[in-house]
Design a protein around this motif. Sequence first.
Motif, PDB file in Angstrom:
ATOM      1  N   VAL A 144       0.886  -1.477  -0.014  1.00  0.00           N
ATOM      2  CA  VAL A 144      -0.035   0.286  -0.447  1.00  0.00           C
ATOM      3  C   VAL A 144       0.879   0.957   0.204  1.00  0.00           C
ATOM      4  O   VAL A 144       0.571   2.126  -0.711  1.00  0.00           O
ATOM      5  CB  VAL A 144      -0.604   0.024   1.068  1.00  0.00           C
ATOM      6  CG1 VAL A 144      -1.703   1.103   1.220  1.00  0.00           C
ATOM      7  CG2 VAL A 144      -2.178  -1.315   0.935  1.00  0.00           C
ATOM      8  N   LEU A 145       1.802   1.020   0.640  1.00  0.00           N
ATOM      9  CA  LEU A 145       2.495   2.488   0.240  1.00  0.00           C
ATOM     10  C   LEU A 145       3.508   2.637  -0.410  1.00  0.00           C
ATOM     11  O   LEU A 145       3.309   3.495  -0.864  1.00  0.00           O
ATOM     12  CB  LEU A 145       3.886   2.099   2.091  1.00  0.00           C
ATOM     13  CG  LEU A 145       2.859   2.339   3.165  1.00  0.00           C
ATOM     14  CD1 LEU A 145       3.895   2.009   4.541  1.00  0.00           C
ATOM     15  CD2 LEU A 145       3.554   3.869   3.960  1.00  0.00           C
ATOM     16  N   ALA A 146       3.848   1.848  -1.147  1.00  0.00           N
ATOM     17  CA  ALA A 146       4.817   1.565  -2.160  1.00  0.00           C
ATOM     18  C   ALA A 146       3.874   1.953  -3.029  1.00  0.00           C
ATOM     19  O   ALA A 146       3.651   3.159  -4.129  1.00  0.00           O
ATOM     20  CB  ALA A 146       5.049   0.427  -3.156  1.00  0.00           C
ATOM     21  N   GLU A 147       1.982   2.125  -3.175  1.00  0.00           N
ATOM     22  CA  GLU A 147       1.398   2.379  -4.194  1.00  0.00           C
ATOM     23  C   GLU A 147       0.534   3.945  -4.507  1.00  0.00           C
ATOM     24  O   GLU A 147       1.380   4.364  -5.036  1.00  0.00           O
ATOM     25  CB  GLU A 147      -0.131   0.863  -4.544  1.00  0.00           C
ATOM     26  CG  GLU A 147       0.671  -0.284  -5.036  1.00  0.00           C
ATOM     27  CD  GLU A 147      -0.538  -1.000  -4.462  1.00  0.00           C
ATOM     28  OE1 GLU A 147      -0.382  -2.446  -4.912  1.00  0.00           O
ATOM     29  OE2 GLU A 147      -1.398  -1.074  -3.941  1.00  0.00           O
ATOM     30  N   GLU A 148       0.670   3.729  -3.062  1.00  0.00           N
ATOM     31  CA  GLU A 148       0.164   5.331  -2.675  1.00  0.00           C
ATOM     32  C   GLU A 148       1.085   6.518  -2.067  1.00  0.00           C
ATOM     33  O   GLU A 148       1.365   7.450  -3.240  1.00  0.00           O
ATOM     34  CB  GLU A 148      -0.838   5.226  -1.347  1.00  0.00           C
ATOM     35  CG  GLU A 148      -2.666   4.536  -1.441  1.00  0.00           C
ATOM     36  CD  GLU A 148      -2.802   5.158  -2.468  1.00  0.00           C
ATOM     37  OE1 GLU A 148      -2.850   6.847  -2.522  1.00  0.00           O
ATOM     38  OE2 GLU A 148      -4.264   4.281  -2.670  1.00  0.00           O
ATOM     39  N   GLY A 149       2.474   5.767  -2.542  1.00  0.00           N
ATOM     40  CA  GLY A 149       3.541   7.133  -2.235  1.00  0.00           C
ATOM     41  C   GLY A 149       3.378   7.305  -0.818  1.00  0.00           C
ATOM     42  O   GLY A 149       2.236   7.328  -0.546  1.00  0.00           O
ATOM     43  N   VAL A 150       4.197   7.453  -0.124  1.00  0.00           N
ATOM     44  CA  VAL A 150       4.883   7.785   1.335  1.00  0.00           C
ATOM     45  C   VAL A 150       4.734   9.684   0.964  1.00  0.00           C
ATOM     46  O   VAL A 150       5.521  10.170   0.285  1.00  0.00           O
ATOM     47  CB  VAL A 150       6.564   7.490   1.813  1.00  0.00           C
ATOM     48  CG1 VAL A 150       6.917   8.543   3.298  1.00  0.00           C
ATOM     49  CG2 VAL A 150       6.204   6.235   1.738  1.00  0.00           C
ATOM     50  N   PRO A 151       3.856   9.702   2.314  1.00  0.00           N
ATOM     51  CA  PRO A 151       3.452  11.443   1.403  1.00  0.00           C
ATOM     52  C   PRO A 151       4.963  12.494   1.355  1.00  0.00           C
ATOM     53  O   PRO A 151       6.315  12.038   1.762  1.00  0.00           O
ATOM     54  CB  PRO A 151       2.786  11.735   2.834  1.00  0.00           C
ATOM     55  CG  PRO A 151       2.274  11.001   3.676  1.00  0.00           C
ATOM     56  CD  PRO A 151       3.080   9.518   2.929  1.00  0.00           C
ATOM     57  N   PRO A 152       4.838  13.333   0.779  1.00  0.00           N
ATOM     58  CA  PRO A 152       6.166  13.911   0.776  1.00  0.00           C
ATOM     59  C   PRO A 152       7.240  14.261   2.415  1.00  0.00           C
ATOM     60  O   PRO A 152       7.867  14.618   2.022  1.00  0.00           O
ATOM     61  CB  PRO A 152       5.713  15.497  -0.429  1.00  0.00           C
ATOM     62  CG  PRO A 152       4.951  14.877  -0.454  1.00  0.00           C
ATOM     63  CD  PRO A 152       4.477  14.572  -0.275  1.00  0.00           C
ATOM     64  N   ALA A 153       6.347  14.644   3.380  1.00  0.00           N
ATOM     65  CA  ALA A 153       6.272  15.303   4.394  1.00  0.00           C
ATOM     66  C   ALA A 153       6.845  13.943   5.626  1.00  0.00           C
ATOM     67  O   ALA A 153       7.659  13.672   6.153  1.00  0.00           O
ATOM     68  CB  ALA A 153       5.627  15.447   5.311  1.00  0.00           C
ATOM     69  N   GLY A 154       6.813  12.571   4.765  1.00  0.00           N
ATOM     70  CA  GLY A 154       7.271  11.841   5.133  1.00  0.00           C
ATOM     71  C   GLY A 154       6.444  10.736   6.359  1.00  0.00           C
ATOM     72  O   GLY A 154       5.528  10.651   5.897  1.00  0.00           O
ATOM     73  N   GLY A 155       6.425   9.910   6.571  1.00  0.00           N
ATOM     74  CA  GLY A 155       5.990   8.794   8.194  1.00  0.00           C
ATOM     75  C   GLY A 155       7.555   8.153   8.697  1.00  0.00           C
ATOM     76  O   GLY A 155       8.369   7.786   8.325  1.00  0.00           O
ATOM     77  N   VAL A 156       6.455   7.504   9.730  1.00  0.00           N
ATOM     78  CA  VAL A 156       7.097   6.578  10.174  1.00  0.00           C
ATOM     79  C   VAL A 156       6.634   5.009  10.890  1.00  0.00           C
ATOM     80  O   VAL A 156       5.033   4.714  10.410  1.00  0.00           O
ATOM     81  CB  VAL A 156       7.519   7.504  11.314  1.00  0.00           C
ATOM     82  CG1 VAL A 156       5.713   7.675  12.456  1.00  0.00           C
ATOM     83  CG2 VAL A 156       8.132   6.680  12.634  1.00  0.00           C
ATOM     84  N   ILE A 157       6.896   4.191  10.796  1.00  0.00           N
ATOM     85  CA  ILE A 157       6.584   2.650  11.054  1.00  0.00           C
ATOM     86  C   ILE A 157       7.255   3.023  12.562  1.00  0.00           C
ATOM     87  O   ILE A 157       7.495   2.400  13.156  1.00  0.00           O
ATOM     88  CB  ILE A 157       7.158   1.484  10.409  1.00  0.00           C
ATOM     89  CG1 ILE A 157       7.111   1.721   9.290  1.00  0.00           C
ATOM     90  CG2 ILE A 157       6.365   0.677  11.404  1.00  0.00           C
ATOM     91  CD1 ILE A 157       5.769   1.370   8.810  1.00  0.00           C
ATOM     92  N   HIS A 158       5.356   3.108  13.394  1.00  0.00           N
ATOM     93  CA  HIS A 158       5.713   3.021  14.647  1.00  0.00           C
ATOM     94  C   HIS A 158       5.340   1.580  15.376  1.00  0.00           C
ATOM     95  O   HIS A 158       5.287   0.219  14.835  1.00  0.00           O
ATOM     96  CB  HIS A 158       4.533   3.911  15.683  1.00  0.00           C
ATOM     97  CG  HIS A 158       3.226   3.264  16.088  1.00  0.00           C
ATOM     98  ND1 HIS A 158       3.844   2.669  17.238  1.00  0.00           N
ATOM     99  CD2 HIS A 158       1.857   3.000  16.077  1.00  0.00           C
ATOM    100  CE1 HIS A 158       2.361   2.421  17.549  1.00  0.00           C
ATOM    101  NE2 HIS A 158       2.080   1.999  16.945  1.00  0.00           N
ATOM    102  N   CYS A 159       6.620   1.418  16.574  1.00  0.00           N
ATOM    103  CA  CYS A 159       6.415   0.520  17.290  1.00  0.00           C
ATOM    104  C   CYS A 159       7.300  -0.833  16.433  1.00  0.00           C
ATOM    105  O   CYS A 159       6.577  -1.524  16.325  1.00  0.00           O
ATOM    106  CB  CYS A 159       5.113   0.031  17.816  1.00  0.00           C
ATOM    107  SG  CYS A 159       5.521  -1.549  19.600  1.00  0.00           S
ATOM    108  N   PHE A 160       8.386  -0.463  15.727  1.00  0.00           N
ATOM    109  CA  PHE A 160       7.910  -1.443  14.529  1.00  0.00           C
ATOM    110  C   PHE A 160       9.045  -3.000  15.850  1.00  0.00           C
ATOM    111  O   PHE A 160      10.109  -2.780  16.321  1.00  0.00           O
ATOM    112  CB  PHE A 160       9.097  -0.769  13.651  1.00  0.00           C
ATOM    113  CG  PHE A 160      10.356  -2.112  12.681  1.00  0.00           C
ATOM    114  CD1 PHE A 160       9.671  -2.181  11.632  1.00  0.00           C
ATOM    115  CD2 PHE A 160      11.910  -2.552  13.120  1.00  0.00           C
ATOM    116  CE1 PHE A 160      10.217  -3.273  10.747  1.00  0.00           C
ATOM    117  CE2 PHE A 160      12.643  -2.942  12.176  1.00  0.00           C
ATOM    118  CZ  PHE A 160      11.439  -4.067  11.329  1.00  0.00           C
ATOM    119  N   THR A 161       8.878  -4.053  15.147  1.00  0.00           N
ATOM    120  CA  THR A 161       8.999  -5.109  16.051  1.00  0.00           C
ATOM    121  C   THR A 161       9.159  -5.567  14.725  1.00  0.00           C
ATOM    122  O   THR A 161       9.881  -7.089  15.437  1.00  0.00           O
ATOM    123  CB  THR A 161       7.916  -5.637  16.620  1.00  0.00           C
ATOM    124  OG1 THR A 161       6.575  -5.778  15.662  1.00  0.00           O
ATOM    125  CG2 THR A 161       7.368  -4.541  17.784  1.00  0.00           C
ATOM    126  N   GLY A 162      10.449  -5.932  13.595  1.00  0.00           N
ATOM    127  CA  GLY A 162      10.381  -6.272  12.670  1.00  0.00           C
ATOM    128  C   GLY A 162      11.855  -7.094  12.612  1.00  0.00           C
ATOM    129  O   GLY A 162      12.686  -6.221  13.754  1.00  0.00           O
TER     130      GLY A 162
END
Length: 260
Positions: A144-162
């Motif tokens: 979904v993120l690849a298809e929509e594109g991360v907003p120009p202001a950016g983003g964060v995966i919160h509580c990353f556990t991978g």
Amino acid sequence: MPHLIDSHAHLDFEDYRADLDAVIARARAAGVERVVLIGLWRAPGDFGNALALAAAQPATFAATVGIHPHECAKVPEEDWRAMEAAARDPRVVGVGETGLDFHYDLSPREVQEASFRRSIQAARAAGKPVVVHVREADEACARVLAEEGVPPAGGVIHCFTGDWARARTYLDLGLYLSVAGVVTFKAAGDLREAVRRVPRDRLLVETDCPFLAPVPFRGKRNEPAHVAHTAAQVAELWGTTVDEVGDVTSANARRLFRLG
């Protein structure tokens, strides 16, 4: 003392109604200078009071607005429009948390995906970063993120556990990663290896309080002061000091959320 930012907290939950002032005092004593409050839809017409807390104490709090994947199937259209309008408020620093949760499936997966896409679009329209929740849905989330594109202001995966492979997928999309108390858990070896390898200018720390208290508080109510224990674990993994981790991760949070 470190200079820390708790980049994801739920202090407007009822868990803190009786002692919020004491919680804030303990956070300051632990070196926590700012807390990003996650303002979430709760019921028709109700997004909680994260923004009100941030407006009352702007030197301490900033706030986001969003619709959680657990709740998205219940949200009426008028509240979607209210969220999109609130996202444009200059006091709001991000949109979310939004995303996908295939562990609990409290909303149908197709509804979660539609909600996630609409939230990304709202973040883009508002010029704000997107705060992403993902649990047992990394492949769909990355798609979904690849298809929509991360907003120009950016983003964060919160509580990353991978693990590192998942971290690299999100990093390659241009996202930040934020780690919570899980990084201190005994079984989190893959996560610790990922944190060891994440570029230092792409990592944030958080509590996700009242959830996920770090060792030695595991199983108890979490609070912003405990982010110092997460930062200490990151410092051990990076081979540096807690002060350095605080300086780096706080600079990253200020850059992502445009904090003054």
